[in-house]
Design a protein around this motif. Structure first.
Motif, PDB file in Angstrom:
ATOM      1  N   ALA A  62       0.815  -1.214   0.000  1.00 16.92           N
ATOM      2  CA  ALA A  62       0.000   0.000   0.000  1.00 16.92           C
ATOM      3  C   ALA A  62       0.850   1.266   0.000  1.00 16.92           C
ATOM      4  N   LEU A  63       2.041   1.209   0.593  1.00 19.16           N
ATOM      5  CA  LEU A  63       2.929   2.376   0.559  1.00 19.16           C
ATOM      6  C   LEU A  63       3.372   2.682  -0.868  1.00 19.16           C
ATOM      7  N   ASP A  64       3.630   1.629  -1.661  1.00 11.87           N
ATOM      8  CA  ASP A  64       3.978   1.835  -3.069  1.00 11.87           C
ATOM      9  C   ASP A  64       2.816   2.463  -3.824  1.00 11.87           C
ATOM     10  N   VAL A  65       1.613   1.953  -3.589  1.00 10.10           N
ATOM     11  CA  VAL A  65       0.443   2.500  -4.274  1.00 10.10           C
ATOM     12  C   VAL A  65       0.301   3.988  -3.962  1.00 10.10           C
ATOM     13  N   ALA A  66       0.419   4.330  -2.680  1.00  7.89           N
ATOM     14  CA  ALA A  66       0.284   5.734  -2.284  1.00  7.89           C
ATOM     15  C   ALA A  66       1.376   6.596  -2.910  1.00  7.89           C
ATOM     16  N   ALA A  67       2.611   6.088  -2.926  1.00  8.25           N
ATOM     17  CA  ALA A  67       3.731   6.875  -3.469  1.00  8.25           C
ATOM     18  C   ALA A  67       3.572   7.097  -4.966  1.00  8.25           C
ATOM     19  N   PHE A  68       3.220   6.059  -5.716  1.00  5.63           N
ATOM     20  CA  PHE A  68       3.061   6.231  -7.160  1.00  5.63           C
ATOM     21  C   PHE A  68       1.830   7.080  -7.478  1.00  5.63           C
ATOM     22  N   ASN A  69       0.790   6.965  -6.664  1.00  9.89           N
ATOM     23  CA  ASN A  69      -0.392   7.816  -6.886  1.00  9.89           C
ATOM     24  C   ASN A  69      -0.097   9.274  -6.595  1.00  9.89           C
ATOM     25  N   ASP A 100      16.391  10.232 -20.783  1.00 11.60           N
ATOM     26  CA  ASP A 100      17.131  10.168 -19.519  1.00 11.60           C
ATOM     27  C   ASP A 100      16.618   8.976 -18.724  1.00 11.60           C
ATOM     28  N   VAL A 101      17.515   8.059 -18.381  1.00 14.11           N
ATOM     29  CA  VAL A 101      17.156   6.844 -17.646  1.00 14.11           C
ATOM     30  C   VAL A 101      17.985   6.805 -16.376  1.00 14.11           C
ATOM     31  N   ARG A 102      17.324   6.631 -15.231  1.00 17.00           N
ATOM     32  CA  ARG A 102      18.070   6.646 -13.972  1.00 17.00           C
ATOM     33  C   ARG A 102      17.396   5.737 -12.942  1.00 17.00           C
ATOM     34  N   GLU A 103      18.202   5.201 -12.045  1.00 15.71           N
ATOM     35  CA  GLU A 103      17.702   4.405 -10.932  1.00 15.71           C
ATOM     36  C   GLU A 103      17.141   5.340  -9.854  1.00 15.71           C
ATOM     37  N   VAL A 104      16.060   4.910  -9.230  1.00 17.72           N
ATOM     38  CA  VAL A 104      15.451   5.666  -8.140  1.00 17.72           C
ATOM     39  C   VAL A 104      15.349   4.756  -6.918  1.00 17.72           C
ATOM     40  N   GLU A 105      15.969   5.184  -5.827  1.00 19.01           N
ATOM     41  CA  GLU A 105      15.874   4.502  -4.547  1.00 19.01           C
ATOM     42  C   GLU A 105      15.277   5.471  -3.544  1.00 19.01           C
ATOM     43  N   TRP A 106      14.229   5.072  -2.871  1.00 12.72           N
ATOM     44  CA  TRP A 106      13.547   5.992  -1.970  1.00 12.72           C
ATOM     45  C   TRP A 106      13.150   5.263  -0.681  1.00 12.72           C
ATOM     46  N   PRO A 107      13.174   5.990   0.441  1.00 14.99           N
ATOM     47  CA  PRO A 107      12.895   5.359   1.737  1.00 14.99           C
ATOM     48  C   PRO A 107      11.405   5.105   1.946  1.00 14.99           C
ATOM     49  N   SER A 108      11.095   4.052   2.682  1.00 18.76           N
ATOM     50  CA  SER A 108       9.698   3.739   2.979  1.00 18.76           C
ATOM     51  C   SER A 108       9.058   4.783   3.862  1.00 18.76           C
ATOM     52  N   LEU A 110      -3.624  -4.849  -5.480  1.00 20.20           N
ATOM     53  CA  LEU A 110      -2.930  -3.621  -5.112  1.00 20.20           C
ATOM     54  C   LEU A 110      -2.630  -2.769  -6.346  1.00 20.20           C
ATOM     55  N   VAL A 111      -2.109  -3.404  -7.392  1.00 18.99           N
ATOM     56  CA  VAL A 111      -1.762  -2.674  -8.617  1.00 18.99           C
ATOM     57  C   VAL A 111      -3.003  -2.016  -9.217  1.00 18.99           C
ATOM     58  N   SER A 112      -4.153  -2.654  -9.052  1.00 18.58           N
ATOM     59  CA  SER A 112      -5.395  -2.091  -9.584  1.00 18.58           C
ATOM     60  C   SER A 112      -5.777  -0.782  -8.918  1.00 18.58           C
ATOM     61  N   GLY A 113      -5.175  -0.478  -7.765  1.00 21.90           N
ATOM     62  CA  GLY A 113      -5.456   0.771  -7.082  1.00 21.90           C
ATOM     63  C   GLY A 113      -4.641   1.948  -7.580  1.00 21.90           C
TER      64      GLY A 113
END
Length: 283
Positions: A16-23, A274-282, A50-53
């Motif tokens: 759910a944290l991923d869903v909220a962050a991408f939304n 431009d292509v880059r890796e993204v690392e982000w804290p929970s 989850l992905v459907s959200g």
């Protein structure tokens, strides 16, 4: 400028944290390379729910771990779209849920900020090694069950592209990029290594090059960390084509100070990519 997020093989690492962050992000398109679950129907369907959200237009390529449960996962996406339509009807407003596409053997023409992007989605559930993986399941859902038919279908899709820029999506990547353990789709799990890429997707790449298309190839399956502890290359520019493998597994992992999450960001601004890796804290 168009912004795309590439989310590699999940294997259950999505919540759910991923869903909220991408939304809450400003991406215009989300692309998943597959393996939603970790080999169980329950896990795969839960991740599909989850992905459907997600509110952003989303394309999901089924992986080899999804193959035995492909019908269940497709039904879950369809069920969530149905619920969204009911909400629309009751409230008389446009739903915030986007249509999630469980893809395969299709050409999608997507209007994004600053460009129209063609996305050709390749063979679902591919395990690599030059074999046609899960022919019964793929044939039942997509009507294609041999490598020859797969190649012909992908070539016809590339021939139908009418935009300058193309994104080719697979679960496993194309052959022709090397057979070392650390190559994008090299077989690190075999003593003699070798090229574990797919010939049908490689044929589509060649056809796109012949047509002069600006092409980005996205596929996962081969994890960044090999079984022998080496780090796999995740990106290469070869013969005018950009290849990206976003499959860092697990994509949710312990950082030095906190839990981290991973995806790859792609920005397309005119002729610039431009292509880059993204690392982000929970937290």
């Amino acid at each position: 400028m168009a912004r795309i997020a590439l989310i590699g093989d999940l294997h259950g690492s999505f919540d759910a944290l991923d869903v909220a962050a991408f939304n809450d992000s400003n991406y215009d398109l989300l692309i998943f390379t597959g393996d939603l679950g970790s080999g169980t129907a329950k896990n795969g369907v839960e991740i599909a729910r989850l992905v459907s959200g997600l509110h952003t237009p989303t394309i999901v390529m089924p992986g080899n771990n999804d193959a035995p449960f492909l019908a269940d996962i497709a039904a879950e996406f369809g069920h969530q779209r149905g619920l969204s339509a009911i909400v629309d009807l009751d409230l008389s407003i446009a739903s915030r849920r986007a249509k999630v596409i469980l893809c395969g053997y299709r050409l999608h023409r997507l209007p994004l900020p600053g460009l129209v992007l063609s996305v050709v989605t390749g063979r679902p559930c591919a395990m690599g090694g030059g074999e046609f993986s899960f022919p019964a399941e793929v044939s039942r859902v997509y009507g294609i069950g041999t490598m020859h038919d797969s190649t012909e279908r992908l070539l016809s899709l590339v021939d139908a592209v009418d935009t300058d820029r193309l994104l080719l999506l697979g679960h496993n990547g194309p052959c022709g990029l090397g057979g070392r353990a650390t190559d994008l789709w090299g077989a690190a799990f075999r003593p003699d290594h070798g090229d574990w890429g797919d010939p049908d997707l490689a044929a589509a790449v060649i056809r796109a090059k012949d047509r002069g298309l600006d092409t980005l190839v996205v596929a996962g399956h081969m994890h960044h960390q090999t079984r022998t502890g080496e780090t796999r290359n995740w990106r290469v520019h070869h013969d005018g084509v950009e290849f990206v493998n976003p499959a860092r597994v697990p994509r949710i992992y312990a950082g030095s100070d906190c839990e981290m999450r991973y995806h790859v960001a792609v920005d397309i601004d005119g002729d610039q990519l431009d292509v880059r890796e993204v690392e982000w804290p929970s937290d």
